[in-house]
Design a protein around this motif. Structure first.
Motif, PDB file in Angstrom:
ATOM      1  N   SER A  32       3.297   9.691   2.837  1.00  0.00           N
ATOM      2  CA  SER A  32       3.091  10.269   4.168  1.00  0.00           C
ATOM      3  C   SER A  32       2.279   9.398   5.103  1.00  0.00           C
ATOM      4  N   CYS A  33       1.928   8.209   4.684  1.00  0.00           N
ATOM      5  CA  CYS A  33       1.166   7.333   5.579  1.00  0.00           C
ATOM      6  C   CYS A  33       1.954   6.107   6.028  1.00  0.00           C
ATOM      7  N   THR A  34       3.076   5.842   5.423  1.00  0.00           N
ATOM      8  CA  THR A  34       4.045   4.864   5.910  1.00  0.00           C
ATOM      9  C   THR A  34       3.382   3.549   6.297  1.00  0.00           C
ATOM     10  N   MET A  35       2.833   2.871   5.295  1.00  0.00           N
ATOM     11  CA  MET A  35       2.199   1.574   5.509  1.00  0.00           C
ATOM     12  C   MET A  35       3.273   0.497   5.465  1.00  0.00           C
ATOM     13  N   LYS A  36       3.836   0.207   6.651  1.00  0.00           N
ATOM     14  CA  LYS A  36       4.957  -0.707   6.743  1.00  0.00           C
ATOM     15  C   LYS A  36       4.546  -1.986   7.467  1.00  0.00           C
ATOM     16  N   LEU A  37       5.489  -2.930   7.543  1.00  0.00           N
ATOM     17  CA  LEU A  37       5.214  -4.192   8.204  1.00  0.00           C
ATOM     18  C   LEU A  37       4.779  -3.975   9.648  1.00  0.00           C
ATOM     19  N   ASN A  38       3.748  -4.703  10.044  1.00  0.00           N
ATOM     20  CA  ASN A  38       3.327  -4.791  11.442  1.00  0.00           C
ATOM     21  C   ASN A  38       3.626  -6.221  11.876  1.00  0.00           C
ATOM     22  N   ALA A  39       4.804  -6.425  12.435  1.00  0.00           N
ATOM     23  CA  ALA A  39       5.286  -7.774  12.696  1.00  0.00           C
ATOM     24  C   ALA A  39       4.401  -8.491  13.715  1.00  0.00           C
ATOM     25  N   THR A  40       4.131  -9.760  13.451  1.00  0.00           N
ATOM     26  CA  THR A  40       3.248 -10.545  14.315  1.00  0.00           C
ATOM     27  C   THR A  40       3.749 -10.578  15.746  1.00  0.00           C
ATOM     28  N   ALA A  41       5.055 -10.769  15.919  1.00  0.00           N
ATOM     29  CA  ALA A  41       5.607 -10.861  17.279  1.00  0.00           C
ATOM     30  C   ALA A  41       5.374  -9.582  18.065  1.00  0.00           C
ATOM     31  N   GLU A  42       5.301  -8.454  17.382  1.00  0.00           N
ATOM     32  CA  GLU A  42       5.108  -7.175  18.064  1.00  0.00           C
ATOM     33  C   GLU A  42       3.663  -6.987  18.549  1.00  0.00           C
ATOM     34  N   THR A  89       8.108   2.466   1.678  1.00  0.00           N
ATOM     35  CA  THR A  89       8.655   2.059   2.974  1.00  0.00           C
ATOM     36  C   THR A  89       9.764   1.037   2.803  1.00  0.00           C
ATOM     37  N   GLU A  90      10.444   0.764   3.901  1.00  0.00           N
ATOM     38  CA  GLU A  90      11.557  -0.191   3.888  1.00  0.00           C
ATOM     39  C   GLU A  90      11.087  -1.634   3.888  1.00  0.00           C
ATOM     40  N   SER A  91       9.789  -1.859   4.158  1.00  0.00           N
ATOM     41  CA  SER A  91       9.301  -3.226   4.342  1.00  0.00           C
ATOM     42  C   SER A  91       9.135  -3.989   3.044  1.00  0.00           C
ATOM     43  N   GLU A  92       9.007  -3.299   1.926  1.00  0.00           N
ATOM     44  CA  GLU A  92       8.687  -3.973   0.675  1.00  0.00           C
ATOM     45  C   GLU A  92       9.931  -4.547   0.001  1.00  0.00           C
ATOM     46  N   PRO A  93       9.903  -5.834  -0.332  1.00  0.00           N
ATOM     47  CA  PRO A  93      11.029  -6.441  -1.070  1.00  0.00           C
ATOM     48  C   PRO A  93      11.045  -5.973  -2.520  1.00  0.00           C
ATOM     49  N   ILE A 141       0.880  -1.169   0.000  1.00  0.00           N
ATOM     50  CA  ILE A 141       0.000   0.000   0.000  1.00  0.00           C
ATOM     51  C   ILE A 141       0.920   1.223   0.000  1.00  0.00           C
ATOM     52  N   PRO A 142       1.226   1.753  -1.190  1.00  0.00           N
ATOM     53  CA  PRO A 142       2.305   2.754  -1.318  1.00  0.00           C
ATOM     54  C   PRO A 142       1.849   4.186  -1.076  1.00  0.00           C
ATOM     55  N   LEU A 143       1.260   4.442   0.092  1.00  0.00           N
ATOM     56  CA  LEU A 143       0.678   5.751   0.371  1.00  0.00           C
ATOM     57  C   LEU A 143       1.729   6.734   0.862  1.00  0.00           C
ATOM     58  N   GLY A 180      -4.014  -5.132  -8.583  1.00  0.00           N
ATOM     59  CA  GLY A 180      -3.837  -5.697  -7.254  1.00  0.00           C
ATOM     60  C   GLY A 180      -3.109  -4.793  -6.298  1.00  0.00           C
ATOM     61  N   PHE A 181      -3.240  -3.472  -6.489  1.00  0.00           N
ATOM     62  CA  PHE A 181      -2.581  -2.508  -5.614  1.00  0.00           C
ATOM     63  C   PHE A 181      -3.578  -1.484  -5.083  1.00  0.00           C
ATOM     64  N   HIS A 182      -3.332  -1.058  -3.856  1.00  0.00           N
ATOM     65  CA  HIS A 182      -3.977   0.143  -3.338  1.00  0.00           C
ATOM     66  C   HIS A 182      -3.308   1.339  -4.004  1.00  0.00           C
ATOM     67  N   ALA A 183      -4.078   2.336  -4.344  1.00  0.00           N
ATOM     68  CA  ALA A 183      -3.509   3.525  -4.980  1.00  0.00           C
ATOM     69  C   ALA A 183      -2.604   4.281  -4.013  1.00  0.00           C
TER      70      ALA A 183
END
Length: 948
Positions: free
Chosen positions: A503-513, A845-849, A499-501, A826-829
C-alpha cells in the motif's frame, strides 16, 4: 499484437525506464505463475464489469529528451521575479552543497518513512537536529519532526488547544495579523468540528474566559512585532492555551515564544534554504511545552539504545499516531515533510547560530534602510517596530507603484486598495532597495550603512540557541559534504534496494522527472504572484488535471491537498458541503470497514463525522450483509462510506458496485481511497465504478518520491456534482481551504506530469499490468513457505499478504524478527502487521526487475529455512540469527559465543557480499525509548564516534 505481448520492447520506448522486468523476464515470470500471457493474467484478476472500455490515450509517450524539452518550454512561460510579497513565503539561498547532496540526492529523496529505525539512522539524526533547532529557537521543550504547512499546522495547534486546555469554552481566538491563508484553513477546520473562530486584535478584542485557546502571529502578516507575554498570562489564568505562529529566522534576533509563556509554537521553515516552489513543499514545525508532548500531532524522533547498549534513534510515542488510534485519533497527520525538514536542519548546521543571526540582522538592517528612504519622502510606513516586513500607505498610487516595481522585476504585496506590503529576505540587495525606491518615485542611493534597529529593547533576544556542537561543526564544504554522506550511508533507500511496502508503492522516481524542481523558473516562484507570471505552471496544472480526470473517470480535480490524509479530509469536507447545499446537513455518519487505512477513520473523525465500523468477511472482503444492515440502520443520517479499491487485502472485490449502489440508495456518497491506484491505472476507473470522490497519492502511484516521510501530494478527484464543493482559494476568507497554498506543494506536481508524459496512456496501463504480475510472481514463489492470505482463485492484485503467524506458533519467531532479519539481507521490511496483525504485506511495484524480485524471494526462503532449523533443533530457539537480527559490522569482531556462525549472521541468503548494506545499529529497544523520552540532540561524543 499488443505491447504486452511483444517479445521485444525497444529501449527508446519511454516506459521501459519505469517497468523493471524485460519482456524476456516477463515471459519467465508468467510461466512461473501459470499464465499464458500478461493480458490473460489480468483478465483473470480484474473483474470484467469494472474494466475500462477504452485505452488511455493522449498521444504517444515522449522520450526523455522530449520531456525535458517540454518542461523547459513550460518553464520559460513562468517569469522569474524577485518577490518581496512575504505573507509566509520568502526568497532564500539554498547552499549548493545542500541542494546537490540532499534535495537532488536519491539516497535522501527515495527513502521511506523511518518506521524501521535500524536502517533509518541517518534521516533520524537529521530530523533530531531539526527538532533541536526548533526547540531552541522557540524556547519550548519538545518539537515534532515537521508538519505539512503553516496553515494546517495552525489548525492542528487549535485542535491541540481544544483537547488539552482546562477551559471548556467553545471558541478559538485568532490574531487579525495572522496570514490570511492561515485564518481560512483554521476556519475550515473549526467549522466541521463545531468550534467558533473569533478574529480580532488580541490587545482589544480577546476575552480569555470565552476561548479555549488563541493564536498570535509573530511577526504579523503586515510586519508588527508584539510582546504577547501579558496576553498569554491572562489566557492561562482563564484555563486557555496560547499558540504563537513564529518566523524561525526572526527568532534569531527576537524574543522567543516560550519566553513569552506560549504553550505551542508553529510556523514554516521554508526560508531555511527551501525554495518557494509556487507554494511548496516546505516543512512546517510545531513545538510544545512538555506536558503537551503526548498529544502533539506528527512524528517525534527520540533517542533510545540498541541491543548492545549503543545509542540509536527511533520514532517515539508511535501509539499516538492516527493509523493506530484510528477513529479515536486526535489528528489524521500521516505524511510529514521530512526531506524539507532535513534541508532546513542542514541549513542551520551549515550557518550555525552566528550565521543565522547575521542573516537575520542583515535583513532587518536592509529593511530599516528601505523604510528610512520611504519616510524621507513623506510616505507613511507602519509598524514602528518590525523585523523584515512593512506596510506603506500610498493612496491612489497603488497600481502605478506595483506596476513600476513589476517592470523592474520585483513583486510587492497589494493590501486593500491603498497600501503596499514589502517583506525583505536574504536575497535582497542594494539594487533591489533602489529599484523599489524608484517605483515609489524616489531617486536615492542605498549608501546609508548605519546599523539601526527598529524593534524595542524588550523584544531583543538575549537567550542562547543552537548551542549543541553539531551547530558549531567545521562548516567547510568538505566537512559538510562528508557529514551529509555519512548520514546517507546509514540509511537504506530505493537507490540501494527494493522497498516492498504494501500500500505504499515505493516505485522508481526517475531522474528526468525530478530535474525541473531545481530550475529557478519553478523553484523561485512565490505562490501569490499574479497569474500572468505563471503561465507555465497554469499549463502544467491544467494538463495534469485533465490527465488525472481521464485516468480516474472523475470530472474535476483539486490539487490543494498536500498529503494523502489531507486529500481524505478534503474529500469528506466536499461531501459535507454537498449535503448542506441540499438541505441535508444532518448527515454525519460514515461507514468504514475494519480493513480500511488508518487514516480513513481518523480523517472522518477530524471532519466531524461519526464513524460506524463495518465488519470484514473471512475471505477479507467487506461483509456485504453487515454493510447493508448498517447502511439501512443509519439511512437517515448516512453521509458517506470510505472504501479502498482494490481492497486493503490486495484483491479486487467483486461487490464494489453493489457497495456503491447501497450507499447511494441511502443518500450517502462514496469515498474511494486511492492508495491502491497502482493496480487500477489504465484498467479500471473509480469514477466508473460508482465512486463520487477519491484522493490520489501522487507520492505513490504517480512517481513523486517519498522523501523519507514526505513530501506527499493527495489531490482529490470528484464527480461533477461535487465539483462546486472542492477546496477554494485560501486567500478568500469566505471559502474553505485545507492547505495554505491554492495548489498545495505545486512544484512536486511537475514530477507526476513528467511521469505521465514519459509513460503515455499505453505505458501507464502496462505499468499497472506489470505491477500485478510482479506481485503474483512473488506470491507464487513464496506460497509454499508462507501462506498467502486473501488471494482470489490463487491470484492477488498488486500486493500480497504473507502469513508469518505460523512461524510464531511453531518456532516463536515474530513478524518483527522476520523484518529485522531482512535488514541483514539488504532489504527494507514489507508493511508489518497491517492490515492483519502478525503478517507482512508485500508490494513489489512494476519498477523492480526480476533479479531483485528473485533476490527478495531468496532472502524470504532463507528466513523460512532458518525457522525450520529452529523447529528441527538445529538452531537455538532463543539465540539464533532471527532473534539477534540485524547484525552490524561490530558483530564481525571481538568475542563470539553464539551458537551460529558469523557467516550465518552477516551474510544470509540474498545478501550481497561486496555491496552489502550494514545496519549501523543492532535491534533498537522501543520500550526504552518511550520510557526515557529524549527528543533533542545527544552530547558531542556521538559525533566523534560517527566520524571514526
Amino acid at each position: 499484437m499488443t505491447y504486452s505481448e511483444t517479445p521485444y520492447a525497444p529501449y527508446d520506448f519511454a516506459n521501459r525506464r519505469h517497468i523493471g522486468p524485460s519482456p524476456a523476464e516477463m515471459a519467465e515470470m508468467l510461466e512461473a505463475v501459470g499464465a499464458s500471457s500478461l493480458d490473460a493474467l489480468i483478465d483473470g484478476i480484474v473483474p470484467a464489469d469494472i474494466r475500462l472500455g477504452e485505452p488511455l490515450a493522449w498521444g504517444r509517450a515522449l522520450s526523455e529528451k522530449d520531456v525535458l524539452a517540454r518542461l523547459r518550454d513550460v518553464a520559460n512561460r513562468n517569469r522569474v521575479m524577485t518577490s518581496f510579497i512575504g505573507q509566509g513565503y520568502h526568497g532564500t539561498i539554498t547552499p549548493p552543497a545542500i541542494q546537490r547532496n540532499i534535495f537532488e540526492n536519491p539516497a535522501w529523496y527515495t527513502a521511506y518513512t523511518p518506521y524501521q529505525p535500524e536502517i533509518s539512522q541517518g534521516r533520524l539524526e537529521a530530523l533530531l537536529n531539526y527538532q533541536t533547532m526548533i526547540s531552541d529557537l522557540t524556547a519550548l521543550d519538545v518539537a515534532n519532526a515537521s508538519l505539512l504547512d503553516e496553515g494546517s499546522a495552525a489548525a492542528e495547534a487549535m485542535a491541540l488547544c481544544q483537547r488539552s486546555a482546562k477551559s471548556k469554552a467553545g471558541a478559538f481566538f485568532v490574531d487579525h495579523h495572522c496570514h490570511p491563508q492561515t485564518i481560512t484553513v483554521i476556519r475550515t477546520r473549526a467549522e466541521s468540528l463545531g468550534w467558533e473562530v473569533i478574529v480580532g486584535d488580541p490587545f482589544v478584542d480577546l476575552d480569555p474566559a470565552g476561548v479555549f485557546g488563541a493564536l498570535f502571529q509573530y511577526p504579523g502578516t503586515y510586519g508588527h512585532v508584539h510582546d504577547f507575554t501579558g496576553v498569554i498570562e491572562n489566557l492561562h489564568a482563564a484555563g486557555a492555551l496560547a499558540c504563537v505562529a513564529a518566523d524561525p529566522l526572526a527568532l534569531c534576533v527576537l524574543k522567543a515564544p516560550g519566553e513569552m509563556g506560549a504553550d505551542i509554537a508553529i510556523g514554516s521553515t521554508q526560508r531555511f534554504g527551501v525554495p518557494m516552489g509556487y507554494g511548496g513543499p516546505h516543512a512546517a514545525y510545531m513545538a510544545v511545552r512538555d506536558p503537551l508532548k503526548r498529544n502533539m500531532p506528527g512524528r517525534i524522533v527520540g533517542v533510545s539504545v540498541d541491543a548492545r547498549g549503543n545509542r540509536a534513534y527511533r520514532l517515539s510515542l508511535q501509539t499516538r499516531e492516527q493509523h493506530i488510534r484510528r477513529e479515536k485519533a486526535t489528528s489524521n497527520v500521516c505524511t510529514a515533510q521530512a526531506l524539507l525538514a532535513v534541508m532546513a536542519s542542514m541549513y542551520a548546521v551549515f550557518h550555525g547560530p552566528a550565521g543565522l543571526k547575521a542573516i537575520a540582522e542583515r535583513i532587518h538592517r536592509k529593511t530599516v534602510r528601505l523604510v528610512k528612504g520611504l519616510e524621507a519622502q513623506g510616505f507613511a510606513v507602519e509598524p514602528a517596530a518590525f523585523f523584515d516586513t512593512v506596510t506603506v500607505e500610498v493612496g491612489a498610487k497603488q497600481n502605478a507603484i506595483l506596476d513600476a516595481a513589476e517592470a523592474a522585476g520585483i513583486n510587492l504585496r497589494r493590501i486593500g486598495t491603498t497600501r503596499i506590503g514589502i517583506a525583505f529576505d536574504e536575497r535582497a540587495t542594494r539594487a533591489h532597495t533602489e529599484a523599489i525606491w524608484r517605483a515609489f518615485g524616489i531617486d536615492r542611493k542605498d549608501d546609508d550603512l548605519a546599523h539601526e534597529y527598529r524593534f524595542p529593547a524588550e523584544l531583543v533576544r538575549s537567550s542562547d540557541y543552537l548551542t549543541h556542537p553539531i551547530f558549531h561543526m567545521n562548516r567547510a564544504e568538505a566537512e559538510m559534504t562528508r557529514y551529509m554522506r555519512r548520514l546517507a550511508d546509514r540509511d537504506l533507500a530505493l537507490d540501494r534496494a527494493m522497498i516492498p511496502l504494501g500500500s505504499c508503492t515505493m516505485k522508481l522516481n526517475a531522474t528526468a522527472e525530478l530535474m525541473a524542481l531545481s530550475w529557478p523558473e519553478f523553484a523561485d516562484v512565490h505562490p501569490l504572484v499574479p497569474e500572468r507570471q505563471v503561465q507555465g505552471y497554469a499549463e502544467m496544472l491544467t494538463d495534469l488535471s485533465a490527465k488525472l480526470c481521464q485516468i480516474t473517470g472523475y470530472d474535476a480535480f483539486s490539487m490543494q491537498p498536500n498529503s494523502g490524509a489531507q486529500g481524505e479530509y478534503a474529500g469528506l469536507l466536499a461531501i459535507q458541503s454537498y449535503h448542506r447545499a441540499r438541505g441535508e446537513g444532518h448527515r454525519d455518519v460514515c461507514l468504514i470497514p475494519t480493513s480500511a487505512h488508518g487514516t480513513n477513520p481518523a480523517s472522518a473523525q477530524m471532519a466531524g463525522m461519526k464513524v460506524v465500523i463495518v465488519e470484514v468477511a473471512p475471505n477479507g472482503d467487506i461483509d456485504i450483509a453487515d454493510f447493508r444492515a448498517k447502511a439501512e440502520k443509519h439511512s437517515a443520517n448516512l453521509a458517506a462510506c470510505m472504501i479502498t479499491y482494490p481492497s486493503t487485502h490486495g484483491v479486487f472485490e467483486t461487490t464494489v458496485r453493489e457497495i456503491c449502489e447501497i450507499t447511494h440508495g441511502h443518500g450517502g456518497q462514496v469515498y474511494l481511497d486511492g492508495a491502491n491506484m497502482n493496480a487500477m491505472v489504465g484498467l479500471s476507473r473509480p469514477g466508473d465504478i460508482g465512486s463520487d470522490v477519491s484522493h490520489l497519492n501522487l507520492h505513490k502511484t504517480f512517481a513523486i518520491p517519498h522523501g523519507g516521510g514526505g513530501p506527499g501530494m493527495g489531490p482529490i478527484g470528484v464527480k461533477a456534482h461535487l465539483a462546486p464543493h472542492l477546496p477554494g482559494n485560501p486567500l478568500e476568507l469566505a471559502g474553505g481551504a485545507v492547505s495554505s497554498a491554492r495548489y498545495g506543494s505545486a512544484s512536486v506536481l511537475l514530477i507526476s506530469w513528467a511521469y505521465c508524459l514519459l509513460m503515455g496512456g499505453e505505458g501507464l496501463t502496462q505499468a499497472t499490468k506489470v505491477a500485478i504480475l510482479n506481485a503474483n510472481y512473488i506470491a507464487s514463489r513464496l506460497k509454499a513457505a508462507y501462506p498467502i492470505l486473501y488471494s482470489a482463485n490463487g491470484r492477488v492484485a498488486h500486493e500480497c499478504i504473507l502469513d508469518t503467524r505460523v512461524m510464531k506458533d511453531r518456532a516463536g519467531v515474530t513478524v518483527d524478527d522476520v523484518a529485522k532479519r531482512l535488514v541483514d539481507c539488504g532489504f527494507h521490511a514489507p508493511t508489518m502487521s497491517w492490515p492483519v496483525a502478525g503478517t507482512l504485506m508485500v508490494e513489489p511495484t512494476e519498477s523492480e526487475p526480476k533479479a531483485e524480485l528473485d533476490r527478495f524471494v531468496t532472502a524470504m526462503l532463507g528466513i523460512a529455512a532458518e525457522v525450520e532449523a529452529i523447529v528441527a533443533g538445529r538452531l537455538d530457539a532463543e539465540d539464533n540469527p532471527l532473534k539477534r537480527a540485524p547484525h552490524t559490522i561490530e558483530d564481525l569482531v571481538g568475542e563470539w559465543n553464539r551458537p551460529y556462525s558469523r557467516e550465518e549472521a552477516c551474510f544470509p541468503p540474498g545478501a550481497f557480499r561486496v555491496d552489502k548494506f550494514w545496519s549501523p545499529v543492532n535491534r533498537v529497544d522501543n520500550v526504552y525509548g518511550d520510557r526515557h523520552l529524549v527528543c533533542s540532540c545527544p552530547p558531542l561524543e556521538s559525533y566523534a564516534q560517527a566520524a571514526e
